[in-house]
Design an enzyme around this catalytic site. Structure first.
Site, short mmCIF file in Angstrom:
data_model
loop_
_atom_site.label_atom_id
_atom_site.label_comp_id
_atom_site.label_asym_id
_atom_site.label_seq_id
_atom_site.Cartn_x
_atom_site.Cartn_y
_atom_site.Cartn_z
N HIS A 96 -3.26 -21.05 -5.90
CA HIS A 96 -2.69 -19.72 -6.11
C HIS A 96 -2.47 -19.00 -4.78
O HIS A 96 -1.62 -18.11 -4.69
CB HIS A 96 -3.61 -18.89 -7.02
CG HIS A 96 -3.40 -19.18 -8.47
ND1 HIS A 96 -3.12 -18.20 -9.40
CD2 HIS A 96 -3.41 -20.35 -9.15
CE1 HIS A 96 -2.98 -18.75 -10.59
NE2 HIS A 96 -3.15 -20.06 -10.46
N ASP A 97 -3.21 -19.36 -3.76
CA ASP A 97 -2.95 -18.80 -2.43
C ASP A 97 -1.70 -19.44 -1.84
O ASP A 97 -0.77 -18.74 -1.40
CB ASP A 97 -4.14 -19.05 -1.51
CG ASP A 97 -3.91 -18.51 -0.11
OD1 ASP A 97 -3.45 -17.36 0.02
OD2 ASP A 97 -4.17 -19.24 0.87
N SER A 106 -3.99 -14.94 1.89
CA SER A 106 -3.63 -13.59 1.45
C SER A 106 -4.27 -13.23 0.12
O SER A 106 -4.48 -12.05 -0.19
CB SER A 106 -2.11 -13.45 1.36
OG SER A 106 -1.55 -14.42 0.49
N ASP A 280 -10.50 -31.13 -20.43
CA ASP A 280 -10.79 -32.42 -21.04
C ASP A 280 -12.31 -32.52 -21.17
O ASP A 280 -13.03 -31.62 -20.76
CB ASP A 280 -10.20 -33.61 -20.25
CG ASP A 280 -10.68 -33.67 -18.81
OD1 ASP A 280 -11.90 -33.61 -18.59
OD2 ASP A 280 -9.84 -33.83 -17.91
N THR A 282 -14.38 -34.22 -19.62
CA THR A 282 -15.08 -34.37 -18.35
C THR A 282 -14.56 -33.32 -17.37
O THR A 282 -14.12 -33.65 -16.27
CB THR A 282 -14.88 -35.79 -17.78
OG1 THR A 282 -13.46 -36.03 -17.63
CG2 THR A 282 -15.45 -36.84 -18.71
#
Length: 338
Positions: A96-97, A106, A280, A282
């Site tokens: 996401h950065d 940011s 999932d 795991t």
């Protein structure tokens, strides 16, 4: 168990007009095909005044801060032992950065009411983002040893790398470093426009990554990061209850019923944000179970179900889900077969 790690590095990728290096790690178990574990770690640097990257190097801090990787590794391992969901949170935080304006940290900047009046965390697309404070704690530890030498952007990428390795994923011996932090105020609107929404379809996903110079196989690979973590019910409401269903045809009816039981339509926004489904079984281990589930019709999001049936992507989902190799044994004697 024979393990082969292939490092496929693409340079000259255009990630929001920034120089980016994308590395796909494929860990194959078996001699020929085997199990393919995939993660995409984005290694970028900004330019044009947003941040200055003079070039990434695997020995960038060899003289200025040789302890940095050990400090980051210790911080991530300690946090992961306390909270097993830490690796998934760090991997998502890094993506996401990097997706918004390059890997410039940011997303870590908080508003101060003066210079910084908003935060990327104000974007609805950043719902559920966690562990920003962990990066700050690790940064403080690094600053105590190497003041003003290591960027927050590099620490975030190193942390995500360590998170994947801690979860059982591949570890690259030398990690290219040398990013710089953005000097521009973060922009929640830019984050909204740049980050994919939960209901994104396959066509939009492939277009999104194609703009970054990624192939279809690489686009499928980067979604393999969903092997870690959970999906909140609020992000499944449209997928489960919209009158406009996905074009996917392999959705397991029993699995869809279980999703609706866990994420009811009338649960309300608060309950939907709290409730979640594991990606999932795991979800704290970096493996290929995500792709195996897609082939079984157990994809959570629209994009998950679509990838398993679309002619452009199915072959790669199958490839990453396969386990055709001989996993081998533990012999009693090294000089003889059992």
């Amino acid at each position: 168990m024979h393990i082969y790690i292939y490092i496929y590095i693409h340079e000259k990728l255009n990630w929001n007009n920034n120089i980016v290096r994308t590395t796909i790690y494929m860990m194959r178990v078996g001699v020929i095909v085997g199990v393919v574990f995939v993660v995409v770690v984005v290694l970028g640097c900004l330019k044009n005044g947003e941040a200055v990257g003079v070039g990434l190097s695997d020995n960038f801090y060899e003289e200025s801060c040789p302890e940095v990787e050990s400090i980051v590794r210790a911080g991530v391992q300690s946090a992961s032992l306390t909270d097993p969901t830490t690796p998934a949170a760090l991997l998502r935080l890094m993506f996401h950065d990097c997706q918004v304006q390059g890997c410039d940290a940011s997303i870590l900047v908080n508003p101060d009411g003066v210079i910084t009046k908003s935060s990327e965390m104000g974007s609805t697309k950043n719902f559920g983002i966690r562990k920003r404070e962990l990066i700050s704690l690790v940064k403080s530890a690094v600053e105590a040893v190497c003041p003003r030498r290591v960027s927050c952007a590099d620490i975030l990428v190193m942390a995500a790398h360590e998170a994947v390795a801690f979860s059982g994923g591949p570890r690259i011996i030398r990690l290219p470093l040398g990013r710089r932090d953005s000097i521009n105020p973060p922009n929640a609107g830019l984050a909204d426009a740049s980050l994919p929404h939960a209901d994104i379809g396959l066509d939009s996903t492939l277009q999104l990554f194609a703009k970054k110079g990624m192939t279809i196989e690489e686009s499928v690979a980067i979604l393999g990061a969903h092997t870690l973590g959970v999906t909140h019910c609020i992000n499944l409401q449209s997928r489960l209850y919209s009158t406009q269903k996905s074009n996917a045809t392999n959705q397991n009816p029993a699995f869809e019923l279980s999703l609706k039981t866990r994420c009811p339509q009338l649960a309300g926004p608060t309950a939907s944000k709290i409730s979640f489904m594991q990606n999932d079984l795991t979800s704290v281990i970096f493996d290929n179970e995500y792709f195996v589930n897609l082939m079984r019709g157990r994809g959570l999001l629209n994009i998950d179900s679509d990838m398993a049936v679309d002619s452009r992507t199915r072959q790669f989902v199958e490839k990453f889900a396969e386990d055709q190799g001989n996993r081998g044994v533990v012999r009693r004697s090294c000089g003889a077969l059992d």
